[in-house]
Design a protein around this motif. Structure first.
Motif, PDB file in Angstrom:
ATOM      1  N   UNK A  78       0.853  -1.196   0.000  1.00 39.31           N
ATOM      2  CA  UNK A  78       0.000   0.000   0.000  1.00 39.31           C
ATOM      3  C   UNK A  78       0.887   1.243   0.000  1.00 39.31           C
ATOM      4  N   UNK A  79       0.247   2.382  -0.269  1.00 40.26           N
ATOM      5  CA  UNK A  79       0.926   3.654  -0.095  1.00 40.26           C
ATOM      6  C   UNK A  79       0.103   4.490   0.856  1.00 40.26           C
ATOM      7  N   UNK A  80       0.753   5.057   1.847  1.00 37.38           N
ATOM      8  CA  UNK A  80       0.072   5.952   2.759  1.00 37.38           C
ATOM      9  C   UNK A  80       0.263   7.375   2.236  1.00 37.38           C
ATOM     10  N   UNK A  81      -0.851   8.041   1.946  1.00 33.98           N
ATOM     11  CA  UNK A  81      -0.784   9.389   1.389  1.00 33.98           C
ATOM     12  C   UNK A  81      -1.188  10.373   2.467  1.00 33.98           C
ATOM     13  N   UNK A  82      -0.335  11.353   2.696  1.00 37.83           N
ATOM     14  CA  UNK A  82      -0.572  12.327   3.757  1.00 37.83           C
ATOM     15  C   UNK A  82      -0.311  13.725   3.201  1.00 37.83           C
ATOM     16  N   UNK A  83      -1.338  14.576   3.222  1.00 41.18           N
ATOM     17  CA  UNK A  83      -1.168  15.951   2.743  1.00 41.18           C
ATOM     18  C   UNK A  83      -0.303  16.735   3.732  1.00 41.18           C
TER      19      UNK A  83
END
Lengths: 281, 373
Positions: free
Chosen positions: B287-292
């Motif tokens: 998975x990829x954890x996307x964080x703004x």
């Protein structure tokens, strides 16, 4: 700012001097001479229009012939050159530039070389006649190919074509293709967008090409002498002979300025007519 | 306003129901390939009346090809295009109810502003009075009054752009297509033109489709964004949806700034960067954890206070960039990966300097876990 301008003026100086010394002064001299007369092989200062009267009374046939031939050449060459340049610019894709280069390559062949080439092609022993006889289409060589106005037109057209292609291609190259798409988008078919978008922008190139070709053809005297035959002398031949063995510089000058003035009129006429047909409506 | 320039379609709501019931533009299986090279994979797209749609993607993603197929400049290799119910797949641009604002505008350089705008109407052989009236109307809409007789070459980039829009809108197209309409303008002008385009769209209530590679432009203008990647539509939604819930790593990276942390999900448990572990239901796999950057906070001290739902990573400040409204911190977390966090707290900025140990924390709902294919 002032420095830049004076530097620019300074850089214009050499070409300006050359133009004045080797063009403006001699031309002005001959303009003055055209109102002089010759008495017992000597130039005599005068203020007479006799020479111009002589041009229009004694030489109107070669004058007319010259302008007819030059106009035919200039119109045909401008048209062909436009077609070729248009093809190179808009239709040939990446072959456009090589094609253009090929056309310009023919400029390497000299002027006289080309005249003799056409003599060789059209002559009684020429390639065209040999081919016709070989295929049995004719029994004897056709001499009518050479030494007539058509031979002059063909030869001069062949020589001036690459010179006419260049300015037209230059103006076509400057035409952006997006406005052509825009014209279609707004409802123009191919003919309309050509007429409304391409032609008006190609106009300066067309006039330049026409002027170059026309002036070259109207002023030429070698081609008509070599392929034009005895009764088809263009005005250039007569001008040359006035300055040559006839030693009549005033008449020669008057002929020259008549040709210059009429040529200018023809070119302006062409420019005006084509401008009218390519104007934005 | 009561502007009399109208587009060829009735005004309609922007609800999904209307969109689905009678789409103005309907693409079915439309694709384009050049030999073995595929520019646009066969795709479906429906655009409703009154929508302001952005087709967004990096260069070479097929977005301009798609627009050109809608406008009739390219024939699709597969599929059909319907506009207002009529099949226009085989029609050229001169016979479609669309008009285009071209990249680089494509104004006629040898004509004045008024001649440019009037050109399409002249082709339709409209009476002179109607032409003059509609041209004046379009020039007013483009805030170009008084420019009629100017040659277009004497105009600034922004003015040329407005002439291009006026020239297209004067035709009352059912759909206005715009190809990178603002790309040639400088930043300040771009902002102004965005407002201008929004104003025009509002005042005539037409349907606009535009192509851009600039996500900010898409967010600022469009009511709906279609994101394209390698010839495919990867996401379709409102700007808010796409920003908050990007479906793929590509979309999240393309729309706005994002931190991406690789990880794995096993039996509903996600592990990221070794130390971070939290429950998140979904299929097993990478998975990829996307964080703004604006979703995370920076805290100092040995045991900072973080919320119950929050996740935290320890790190060290590597770089501080003051951007005006906010400050951006680059923080190296364990393992060396850099996380970017933006914060408007000026007090925090005074306390932090390069080398200070910090904790980056964020509430779980503000990140997104994206399963990798």
């Amino acid at each position: 700012m002032r420095d830049a301008r004076s530097l620019a003026n300074l850089m214009l100086l050499p070409s300006g001097l050359i133009l004045v010394a080797f063009f403006l002064l001699p031309v002005s001299y001959f303009f003055v001479v055209s109102f002089w007369r010759v008495r017992s092989y000597k130039l005599q200062a005068d203020a007479t229009l006799d020479q111009y009267v002589e041009v229009f009374t004694g030489y109107w046939v070669p004058l007319l012939y010259t302008f007819a031939v030059a106009l035919a050449i200039a119109l045909a060459v401008t048209l062909i050159a436009f077609g070729f340049a248009f093809y190179c610019r808009f239709r040939a894709g990446r072959y456009g530039m090589p094609l253009l280069f090929l056309a310009l390559l023919t400029l390497f062949g000299g002027y006289l070389t080309k005249i003799y080439t056409w003599k060789t092609i059209l002559g009684a022993e020429g390639i065209l006649n040999s081919a016709l006889m070989l295929t049995g289409l004719t029994d004897a060589p056709i001499t009518a190919f050479l030494f007539n106005p058509v031979a002059v037109v063909i030869t001069l057209a062949h020589y001036t074509l690459p010179i006419a292609i260049l300015p037209i291609f230059g103006s076509l190259r400057g035409i952006d293709e997006v406005p052509l798409d825009a014209a279609r988008d707004l409802g123009a078919g191919p003919c309309r967008s050509f007429r409304d978008v391409v032609l008006p922008q190609a106009w300066p190139g067309l006039v330049t090409a026409f002027a170059l070709t026309f002036l070259f053809a109207a002023g030429d005297y070698v081609t008509p002498m070599l392929v034009g035959g005895p009764n088809t002398s263009m005005i250039g031949v007569f001008i040359q002979s006035q300055f040559g063995h006839r030693v009549d510089a005033p008449l020669g000058s008057a002929m020259s300025f008549t040709v210059i003035a009429l040529s200018l009129a023809v070119i302006l006429g062409f420019a005006g007519t084509t401008r009218y047909f390519t104007r934005v409506r | 306003m009561g502007s009399r320039i109208e587009m060829g379609a009735p005004r309609a709501g922007r609800t999904a129901a209307v969109r689905a019931a009678s789409p103005l533009v309907l693409l079915a299986g439309v694709g384009k390939s050049y030999g073995a090279m595929t520019a646009v994979e066969p795709l479906d797209l429906a655009v409703g009346h009154g929508e302001f749609l952005a087709i967004l993607g990096p260069s070479g993603c097929g977005k301009t090809t798609l627009l050109k197929m809608i406008g009739g400049f390219l024939a699709p290799s597969t599929g059909t295009i319907r506009i207002g119910g009529a099949d226009v797949t085989r029609l050229g641009p001169e016979r479609r109810p669309t008009n285009m604002v071209f990249q680089g505008y494509g104004l006629f350089p040898h004509m004045t502003v008024a001649q440019n705008v009037a050109y399409g109407l002249r082709l339709q052989k409209r009476p002179a009075g109607e032409v003059a009236e509609r041209v004046a109307e379009a020039l007013r809409l483009g805030a170009l009054e008084g420019f009629d007789a100017r040659p277009v070459t004497a105009l600034s980039g922004g003015q040329q752009q407005r002439v291009a829009v006026a020239r297209a809108l004067v035709m009352r197209p059912k759909v206005l297509l715009l190809d990178e309409p603002l790309a040639a303008l400088d930043l300040k002008l771009r902002k102004a033109m965005q407002e201008e385009l929004r104003r025009i769209h509002r005042s005539i209530g037409g349907t606009f489709i535009f192509v851009t590679h600039d996500q900010e432009e898409a967010m600022g203008l469009a009511s709906r964004i279609v994101v394209m990647e390698r010839g495919c539509i990867v996401q379709d939604g409102t700007p808010e949806e796409i920003y908050a819930e990007p479906k793929t790593r590509f979309v999240s990276g393309f729309i706005g700034e994002a931190n991406m942390l690789p990880g794995r999900r096993e039996r509903g448990l996600v592990r990221v960067n070794g130390s971070l572990c939290f429950p998140d239901p979904g299929p097993d796999g990478p998975i990829t954890l996307m964080l703004r950057p604006e979703a995370a906070r920076v805290a100092t001290g040995e045991s900072p206070v973080v919320g119950i739902d929050s996740l935290a990573l320890r790190g060290q400040v590597r770089d501080i960039v003051f951007l005006g409204a906010v400050t951006r911190y680059a923080i190296a977390i364990e393992g060396g990966t850099l996380l970017h966090v933006t914060d408007s707290d000026s007090e925090l900025r005074r306390r932090l300097e390069v080398g200070v140990p910090v904790t980056v924390h964020w509430p779980q709902r503000s990140h997104r876990v994206i399963a990798e294919a």
